[in-house]
Design an enzyme around this catalytic site. Structure first.
Site, short mmCIF file in Angstrom:
data_model
loop_
_atom_site.label_atom_id
_atom_site.label_comp_id
_atom_site.label_asym_id
_atom_site.label_seq_id
_atom_site.Cartn_x
_atom_site.Cartn_y
_atom_site.Cartn_z
N HIS A 463 0.48 12.08 -2.55
CA HIS A 463 1.70 11.65 -3.26
C HIS A 463 2.59 10.97 -2.28
CE1 HIS A 463 5.10 11.84 -6.07
NE2 HIS A 463 5.64 11.96 -5.22
N GLU A 464 2.84 11.81 -1.14
CA GLU A 464 3.81 11.48 -0.22
C GLU A 464 3.00 10.32 0.72
OE1 GLU A 464 6.76 12.29 -0.23
OE2 GLU A 464 6.39 14.06 -1.44
N HIS A 467 4.07 6.92 -0.99
CA HIS A 467 5.43 6.29 -0.69
C HIS A 467 5.30 5.64 0.72
CE1 HIS A 467 7.92 8.19 -3.60
NE2 HIS A 467 7.55 9.37 -3.52
N HIS A 470 3.92 2.54 0.66
CA HIS A 470 5.22 1.58 0.19
C HIS A 470 6.10 1.14 1.43
CE1 HIS A 470 8.00 0.95 -3.36
NE2 HIS A 470 7.65 -0.27 -2.82
#
Length: 671
Positions: A463-464, A467, A470
């Site tokens: 998940h991290e 990010h 991105h």
């Protein structure tokens, strides 16, 4: 020599002392003010270049300094840093108001904005101008002087209150520990958990085991400890963080924060804080968020009730439990899951050695987006545990610096997050590349074992890292539109979609290898992981929705009449409640996402983004999870574009259509 005021590329952590921060932030504000003055005092007529662009690039020095300071206040804090944070926060909120309430500056911005139809701007330039104008208008530029003063006072108070809120939660987390010396009290706990707890006791020169409210200690305790009374003690301790009769109580802070947010929204002409916040989100209005949440609630509630009844029946048959309590949920869920899927988290952990999972994440990023990660040892770091990497593409071009910090420490807040030390932007023809960081709290290695992750921790890392992608792949001209600078309910799409690879055989085979034998995770476990992914999804959905609805209730109604946080919460949770209430617990007093982080009136965005991510991943599943064409479309339309266009437009360009909730409901087993 203040290292923060020298020119630096990567943050000069080892040279920074606490006494450097205040003078550096002061000086950074001075430099930024001079840059603003230069724009205001320019005698040429306002243009896109001399006003809009100049303003976007102003304050760069200050933001580099403050990103270092506030990142360390979360990841490596101490009393001195917390004290400095309390002092400098009002300066920064005052400075930010100095900009938005600067009439001459706003006149120039408005002049360019009013002329935008004649300027032949690109979509990105239009977005920058629009965002900038709204940044002023939505933050008081159109107010009269008396109201501008009022706004400044509110903002200064809010910045101090949210810091205080976070410090109280951290203090309460650190204040509790459970010291056990009797072997029967740790019955049921896996060896690895006992070993970590024993190591903690040893560090304090004590016998036996120490358990804390830090997640790698707290969650396994609630999941595996056979002693129901001790689980209860632990759960109640966690649930009453900052809700106790002591100096760390957050009740007053919560009420003050929500009332100040309401006053601020009214001052700016909005009905509530949620109306103010959501105007600039994909969801647009509180009414739409509440309808979206209730729609999912209608679909999830029957499943959640059924799951809960089954769990109650299971606990009664197994241990004669008449009334399931909050401290029983994780324990009996784990046992039921094991019985249904014959899947024990502890059997999985040897396949998820942290270093292997990291290599897997890197390999998947390479297959999808052509990225290469090389660990380097010449980049300064703020703690010896931090790892540093250079990221390049397949042609050898430099893409990003990447920092990763994996284990709990006393000065680090709970949870996991991605942040950055430098944004990406293009200036004077040079594409300045970003410096991105992820911070987690994973199980530490022990004397006999490496760091072995639970499957939950594996999905957190993915998940991290989503990010982080991105941030790393950002490729825009302007700083303020770069990377994760997107609508808050769009920001979770890159992170949540990346979690999907954890469940796919092709991806797991790359990294899920037994840390001792090197054996690839058996396919029967992969099947079980997939099957069990939707286990208790109804209850999980209900839980997420309950947090989002609590957040909406705090922020979409006038809070001035609220006296009791506890009563207010019980009312907010009425439609989503499964377990009996615990009188001495409250959620809001430690709900850091909405009272310290940036999720106020935005917690729904996790579920909102789940609809996007399930719909988007369906596209990968149709074409193949490593399909280059789909990955390139995702990279070019979502990951690299930042906030340069409206999120729905970017999404439709990637997917060819608006997202539908069907993929999520199907994945969750709710239809």
């Amino acid at each position: 020599m203040n290292p923060l005021l020298q020119d630096f590329n990567t943050a000069p952590f080892s040279k920074i002392k606490a006494e450097h921060y205040k003078p550096a932030i002061k000086k950074g504000i001075e430099i930024a003010k001079a840059e603003i003055d230069a724009i205001v005092n320019n005698t040429d007529a306002p243009t896109f270049e001399n006003t809009t662009v100049a303003l976007d690039f102003s304050g760069d020095k200050l933001s580099r300094i403050t990103s270092i300071f506030f990142n360390l206040n979360s990841a490596e804090t101490n009393d001195e840093i917390q004290k400095i944070a309390q002092e400098v926060s009002p300066w920064l909120s005052e400075f930010s108001n100095d900009i938005t309430l600067n009439e001459e500056l706003f006149k120039r911005v408005k002049s360019v904005f009013d002329d935008k139809e004649n300027l032949d701007l690109s979509p990105e330039q239009k977005m920058l101008l629009d965002k900038q104008y709204k940044g002023f208008a939505r933050n008081g530029a159109n107010l009269n002087n008396a109201d501008k003063t009022k706004l400044r006072e509110i903002d200064a108070k809010l910045s101090k209150l949210s810091l205080q809120f976070g410090e109280n939660v951290l203090a309460e987390t650190n204040a509790f520990e459970m010291h056990l010396t009797d072997e029967k009290d740790v019955s049921g706990l896996p060896e690895s958990v006992k070993e970590a707890a024993h190591q903690l006791a040893k560090e304090q020169e004590k016998e036996g085991y120490i358990f804390t409210l830090q997640y790698p200690s707290y969650i396994p305790f609630l999941t595996y400890a056979d002693n129901r009374e001790l689980r209860k003690e632990m759960a109640i301790a966690a649930g009453k963080k900052a809700f106790q009769d002591n100096k760390f109580n957050n009740e007053k802070n919560v009420l003050e924060i929500v009332n100040l947010r309401q006053q601020r929204a009214n001052l700016l002409g909005y009905k509530t804080h949620a109306h103010f916040v959501l105007e600039e989100r994909m969801a647009v209005s509180p009414e739409k968020v509440i309808a979206f949440s209730n729609n999912l609630l209608t679909k999830a509630k029957p499943a959640a009730k059924k799951e809960f009844e089954n769990l109650e029946k299971f606990a009664k048959n197994l241990d004669g439990i008449d009334q399931l309590q909050k401290w029983d949920g994780a324990y009996y869920s784990e046992k039921l899951k094991k019985e249904l899927f014959d899947l024990d988290q502890e059997i999985l952990k040897p396949y998820f050695k942290l270093e292997n999972v990291i290599d897997g994440v890197f390999e998947i990023a390479n297959r999808l987006y052509d990225l290469n990660f090389e660990e380097v040892f010449n980049i300064d770091k703020y703690h010896p545990e931090v790892k540093t990497y250079n990221v390049t593409d397949s042609k050898g071009n430099f893409i990003s610096v990447f920092y990763a910090d994996y284990h709990p420490r006393k000065g680090k807040r709970n949870g996991a997050w991605m942040t950055s030390y430098k944004s990406q932007y293009v200036k004077d023809g040079v594409n300045e590349r970003p410096h991105v960081s992820i911070v987690c709290n994973f199980t530490k290695p022990t004397a006999t074992k490496p760091s072995l992750l639970t499957f939950n921790e594996v999905t957190t890392l993915f998940h991290e890292f989503g990010h982080a992608l991105h941030g790393m792949l950002a490729n825009t001209t302007y700083n303020s539109l770069s990377g994760t600078s997107v609508s808050w309910d769009f920001v979770e799409l890159p992170s949540q979609i990346f979690e999907n690879w954890c469940y796919e055989k092709e991806a797991l085979e790359l990294f899920a290898k037994h840390y001792e034998t090197g054996e690839i995770i058996p396919m029967k476990y992969v099947e079980k992981i997939k099957e069990s992914a939707s286990f208790h999804e109804g209850m999980q959905t209900l839980r997420q929705l309950s947090f989002g609805l609590l957040d909406m209730k705090w922020h979409s109604e006038n809070p001035s009449a609220i006296k009791s946080i506890k009563e207010f919460e019980n009312d907010a949770f009425a439609d989503t409640k499964l377990y009996p209430d615990v009188a001495e617990n409250a959620m809001s007093t430690s709900f850091s996402h909405i009272f310290q982080g940036g999720y106020s009136a935005g917690y729904y965005s996790y579920k909102w983004a789940e609809v996007l991510d399930a719909d988007a991943f369906e596209y990968f599943l149709e074409k193949g999870i490593f399909n280059k064409e789909v990955a390139t479309k995702f990279k070019e339309n979502i990951l690299s574009k930042g906030g340069t266009e409206k999120p729905m437009e970017l999404y439709k360009r990637f997917r060819g259509q608006e997202p539908k909730p069907d993929a999520l409901l199907k994945r969750a087993g709710l239809i």
